[in-house]
Design a protein around this motif. Sequence first.
Motif, mmCIF file in Angstrom:
data_model
loop_
_atom_site.group_PDB
_atom_site.id
_atom_site.type_symbol
_atom_site.label_atom_id
_atom_site.label_comp_id
_atom_site.label_asym_id
_atom_site.label_seq_id
_atom_site.Cartn_x
_atom_site.Cartn_y
_atom_site.Cartn_z
ATOM 1 N N ARG A 1 31.046 51.206 45.224
ATOM 2 C CA ARG A 1 31.593 49.852 45.219
ATOM 3 C C ARG A 1 30.475 48.852 45.483
ATOM 4 N NH1 ARG A 1 35.960 47.476 49.325
ATOM 5 N NH2 ARG A 1 35.069 49.167 50.512
ATOM 6 N N VAL A 2 30.469 47.758 44.742
ATOM 7 C CA VAL A 2 29.479 46.689 44.905
ATOM 8 C C VAL A 2 30.233 45.453 45.387
ATOM 9 C CG1 VAL A 2 27.725 45.279 43.758
ATOM 10 C CG2 VAL A 2 28.110 47.644 43.008
ATOM 11 N N GLU A 3 29.795 44.887 46.507
ATOM 12 C CA GLU A 3 30.455 43.726 47.101
ATOM 13 C C GLU A 3 29.442 42.622 47.351
ATOM 14 O OE1 GLU A 3 33.625 43.458 49.159
ATOM 15 O OE2 GLU A 3 34.483 45.309 48.382
ATOM 16 N N ARG A 4 29.806 41.413 46.983
ATOM 17 C CA ARG A 4 28.959 40.261 47.288
ATOM 18 C C ARG A 4 29.370 39.728 48.654
ATOM 19 N NH1 ARG A 4 25.976 37.973 44.034
ATOM 20 N NH2 ARG A 4 27.120 38.557 42.168
ATOM 21 N N VAL A 5 28.412 39.561 49.555
ATOM 22 C CA VAL A 5 28.745 39.058 50.893
ATOM 23 C C VAL A 5 29.003 37.562 50.829
ATOM 24 C CG1 VAL A 5 27.485 40.863 52.120
ATOM 25 C CG2 VAL A 5 26.333 38.732 51.577
ATOM 26 N N ASP A 6 29.803 37.117 51.739
ATOM 27 C CA ASP A 6 30.107 35.701 51.887
ATOM 28 C C ASP A 6 28.835 34.983 52.326
ATOM 29 O OD1 ASP A 6 30.844 33.229 53.182
ATOM 30 O OD2 ASP A 6 32.898 33.956 53.208
ATOM 31 N N GLY A 7 28.649 33.759 51.894
ATOM 32 C CA GLY A 7 27.459 32.991 52.263
ATOM 33 C C GLY A 7 27.251 32.881 53.759
ATOM 34 N N ASP B 1 29.375 35.030 39.373
ATOM 35 C CA ASP B 1 30.714 34.556 39.724
ATOM 36 C C ASP B 1 31.657 35.680 40.164
ATOM 37 O OD1 ASP B 1 30.853 35.680 37.198
ATOM 38 O OD2 ASP B 1 32.348 34.255 36.468
ATOM 39 N N ALA B 2 31.181 36.923 40.181
ATOM 40 C CA ALA B 2 32.018 38.062 40.585
ATOM 41 C C ALA B 2 31.828 38.367 42.071
ATOM 42 C CB ALA B 2 31.667 39.286 39.753
ATOM 43 N N LYS B 3 32.911 38.679 42.737
ATOM 44 C CA LYS B 3 32.871 39.021 44.163
ATOM 45 C C LYS B 3 32.650 40.514 44.378
ATOM 46 C CE LYS B 3 34.354 35.099 46.171
ATOM 47 N NZ LYS B 3 33.424 34.328 46.926
ATOM 48 N N ARG B 4 33.151 41.339 43.444
ATOM 49 C CA ARG B 4 33.022 42.790 43.597
ATOM 50 C C ARG B 4 32.993 43.469 42.239
ATOM 51 N NH1 ARG B 4 37.674 41.124 45.702
ATOM 52 N NH2 ARG B 4 36.868 41.385 47.786
ATOM 53 N N GLY B 5 32.498 44.687 42.270
ATOM 54 C CA GLY B 5 32.429 45.478 41.051
ATOM 55 C C GLY B 5 32.170 46.932 41.403
ATOM 56 N N TRP B 6 31.814 47.720 40.400
ATOM 57 C CA TRP B 6 31.556 49.142 40.595
ATOM 58 C C TRP B 6 30.287 49.544 39.873
ATOM 59 C CZ3 TRP B 6 34.377 52.002 43.876
ATOM 60 C CH2 TRP B 6 35.613 51.498 44.259
ATOM 61 N N ALA B 7 29.590 50.476 40.447
ATOM 62 C CA ALA B 7 28.429 51.090 39.803
ATOM 63 C C ALA B 7 28.708 52.589 39.750
ATOM 64 C CB ALA B 7 27.158 50.826 40.612
ATOM 65 N N THR B 8 28.169 53.245 38.748
ATOM 66 C CA THR B 8 28.325 54.684 38.620
ATOM 67 C C THR B 8 26.945 55.297 38.480
ATOM 68 O OG1 THR B 8 30.430 54.343 37.480
ATOM 69 C CG2 THR B 8 29.434 56.522 37.305
ATOM 70 N N CYS B 9 26.654 56.282 39.311
ATOM 71 C CA CYS B 9 25.347 56.941 39.239
ATOM 72 C C CYS B 9 25.315 57.891 38.038
ATOM 73 C CB CYS B 9 25.051 57.692 40.543
ATOM 74 S SG CYS B 9 25.973 59.224 40.714
ATOM 75 N N ALA B 10 24.172 58.483 37.799
ATOM 76 C CA ALA B 10 24.001 59.382 36.656
ATOM 77 C C ALA B 10 24.922 60.600 36.725
ATOM 78 C CB ALA B 10 22.542 59.831 36.564
ATOM 79 N N LEU C 1 25.596 42.863 48.237
ATOM 80 C CA LEU C 1 24.636 41.947 47.616
ATOM 81 C C LEU C 1 24.646 40.595 48.308
ATOM 82 C CD1 LEU C 1 25.200 42.466 43.790
ATOM 83 C CD2 LEU C 1 23.505 43.505 45.261
ATOM 84 N N ALA C 2 23.489 39.974 48.357
ATOM 85 C CA ALA C 2 23.372 38.609 48.868
ATOM 86 C C ALA C 2 24.141 37.655 47.948
ATOM 87 C CB ALA C 2 21.901 38.210 48.941
ATOM 88 N N PRO C 3 24.525 36.495 48.437
ATOM 89 C CA PRO C 3 25.339 35.557 47.660
ATOM 90 C C PRO C 3 24.763 35.185 46.294
ATOM 91 C CG PRO C 3 25.278 34.860 49.935
ATOM 92 C CD PRO C 3 24.314 36.001 49.806
ATOM 93 N N ARG C 4 23.447 35.119 46.139
ATOM 94 C CA ARG C 4 22.851 34.695 44.871
ATOM 95 C C ARG C 4 22.201 35.845 44.097
ATOM 96 N NH1 ARG C 4 24.929 30.408 43.189
ATOM 97 N NH2 ARG C 4 23.123 29.948 41.946
#
Length: 73
Positions: free
Chosen positions: A60-66, A45-54, A9-12
Amino acid sequence: MYEEQKIFLAPRAVAFTAVCDECLGGDQSTESFLAARVSGLLRLDAKRGWATCARGHQIRVERVDGSLAQVIR
């Protein structure tokens, strides 16, 4: 061999929609894309997380550094 799936994901960005590669399994039809879709949210404010498909595949979901966001454009 299973390779961990990642969404960047983009920073914002806080919301995303992506395709689960495990569900897609090489089938490029429109119906397969719709069935393999996964959407979610990541707090700003989160840097990473998880998504689960159906079907239960973890992504894994990661926010990229600016500074990386400038390179991705």
